[in-house]
Design a protein around this motif. Structure first.
Motif, PDB file in Angstrom:
ATOM      1  N   GLU A  13      -3.423  64.760  53.979  1.00  0.00           N
ATOM      2  CA  GLU A  13      -3.030  63.744  53.007  1.00  0.00           C
ATOM      3  C   GLU A  13      -1.524  63.748  52.785  1.00  0.00           C
ATOM      4  O   GLU A  13      -0.914  62.677  52.577  1.00  0.00           O
ATOM      5  N   GLU A  14      -0.895  64.918  52.813  1.00  0.00           N
ATOM      6  CA  GLU A  14       0.551  65.020  52.602  1.00  0.00           C
ATOM      7  C   GLU A  14       1.317  64.124  53.574  1.00  0.00           C
ATOM      8  O   GLU A  14       2.310  63.493  53.205  1.00  0.00           O
TER       9      GLU A  14
ATOM     10  N   ARG B 133      -0.232  59.895  53.391  1.00  0.00           N
ATOM     11  CA  ARG B 133       0.121  59.023  52.271  1.00  0.00           C
ATOM     12  C   ARG B 133       1.493  58.393  52.446  1.00  0.00           C
ATOM     13  O   ARG B 133       1.786  57.365  51.823  1.00  0.00           O
TER      14      ARG B 133
ATOM     15  N   PRO C 157       0.845  54.502  54.934  1.00  0.00           N
ATOM     16  CA  PRO C 157      -0.410  53.856  54.563  1.00  0.00           C
ATOM     17  C   PRO C 157      -0.920  52.859  55.591  1.00  0.00           C
ATOM     18  O   PRO C 157      -2.105  52.499  55.571  1.00  0.00           O
TER      19      PRO C 157
ATOM     20  N   VAL D 156      -9.661  63.502  49.219  1.00  0.00           N
ATOM     21  CA  VAL D 156      -8.488  62.773  49.700  1.00  0.00           C
ATOM     22  C   VAL D 156      -8.865  61.404  50.243  1.00  0.00           C
ATOM     23  O   VAL D 156      -8.078  60.450  50.131  1.00  0.00           O
TER      24      VAL D 156
ATOM     25  N   ARG E 169      -9.046  58.999  47.214  1.00  0.00           N
ATOM     26  CA  ARG E 169      -7.829  58.576  46.518  1.00  0.00           C
ATOM     27  C   ARG E 169      -6.732  58.059  47.449  1.00  0.00           C
ATOM     28  O   ARG E 169      -5.712  57.550  46.966  1.00  0.00           O
ATOM     29  N   THR E 170      -6.923  58.163  48.772  1.00  0.00           N
ATOM     30  CA  THR E 170      -5.903  57.710  49.719  1.00  0.00           C
ATOM     31  C   THR E 170      -6.519  56.650  50.622  1.00  0.00           C
ATOM     32  O   THR E 170      -7.359  56.964  51.475  1.00  0.00           O
TER      33      THR E 170
ATOM     34  N   SER F  80      -5.829  55.033  53.298  1.00  0.00           N
ATOM     35  CA  SER F  80      -5.762  55.074  54.759  1.00  0.00           C
ATOM     36  C   SER F  80      -6.605  56.183  55.375  1.00  0.00           C
ATOM     37  O   SER F  80      -6.766  56.221  56.603  1.00  0.00           O
TER      38      SER F  80
END
Length: 260
Positions: free
Chosen positions: A151-152, A155, A158, A179, A182-183, A185
């Motif tokens: 995720e780091e 994000r 995207p 993840v 909430r993310t 992509s």
């Protein structure tokens, strides 16, 4: 259409017992070229229309994958692979994009880097963004590729679909679901996952963030479809997981009517 999001095809097996199936002390087996009919027959038996193919991380064979997908463009689409720390990695991502591959598979565990390394991964993601490539991360239960590390990087890009293979394996599944929730992509791929974990992901995320993968030849398409059928009983939702989602992410040209 039924579209499978993760499988492997290996032509040159080298000396690895893992790839050759040899026992200690056996002589090196003779080279036998990959027979695509073995893959296509199993796809047909399970009603799979298209399938992604990529190299196993033990041996990267981008040219082989490019050739295989060009020989069977209506059935197979390919993901290339690089080691981001190699000097030619960025040039190779450009090359596989120009050759028509749809995405990039990364394997931090076997190739020895942490996925949260912006210096390594940001340049790779920039090229993927420029060429419309997706990224599939072979995510295992180790710190090299934890869902939070994935995720780091994801994000910040995207526009690049990022697929966590195996839903993060076993112990990392809860974080993978987190993840993906909430993310936008980030999506989860189902090969080698427990039925209970697919059900858990479906309950939390709905069908839009899950893509079916088999990882043939280690598993078989009919068994994966059976697992998805048990985990996702709703036919419309199952159609998204079994093809509609990956078609949308990769621009495979499958209409919503086809996917249903």
């Amino acid at each position: 259409m039924i579209i499978d999001a993760y499988n492997t095809a290996q032509n040159e097996r080298g000396r690895s017992d893992y790839l050759t199936g040899a026992r200690p002390g056996d002589p090196p087996p003779p080279h036998v070229p990959f027979d695509p009919s073995k893959l296509l027959v199993r796809m047909d038996a399970a009603g799979v229309d298209m399938a992604m193919v990529c190299s196993l991380a033990q041996r990267i064979e981008n040219d082989f994958i490019i050739g295989l997908t060009k020989e069977h463009p209506d059935r197979l689409f390919g993901f290339g692979q690089v080691r981001p720390q190699d000097d030619d990695a960025l040039d190779e991502v450009e090359r596989i994009a120009a050759a028509g591959l749809r995405g990039l598979k990364l394997h931090p565990t076997l190739h020895g880097y942490f996925f949260s390394d912006h210096g390594l991964l940001d340049p790779v993601y920039r090229i993927c963004a420029a060429h419309g490539l997706a990224v599939l991360v072979n995510a295992l239960d180790d710190p090299f590729c934890s869902p939070l590390a994935i995720e780091e990087i994801a994000r910040g890009f995207p526009e690049v679909p990022t697929i966590i293979a195996h839903m993060g394996a076993v112990w990392n599944v809860p974080d993978a679901i987190l993840v993906a929730e909430r993310t936008p992509s980030i999506h989860l791929e189902t090969s080698a996952t427990l039925l209970a974990d697919v059900r858990r992901a479906y309950g939390r995320l709905g069908p839009e963030k899950i893509v079916m993968g088999t990882e043939w030849p280690g598993h078989d398409f009919d068994l994966e479809r059976m697992k998805i059928g048990k985990a996702i009983p709703d036919a419309a939702d199952r159609a998204l997981v079994e093809g509609g989602n990956i078609a949308r992410l990769l621009g495979l040209g499958v209409t919503s009517a086809d996917a249903s």
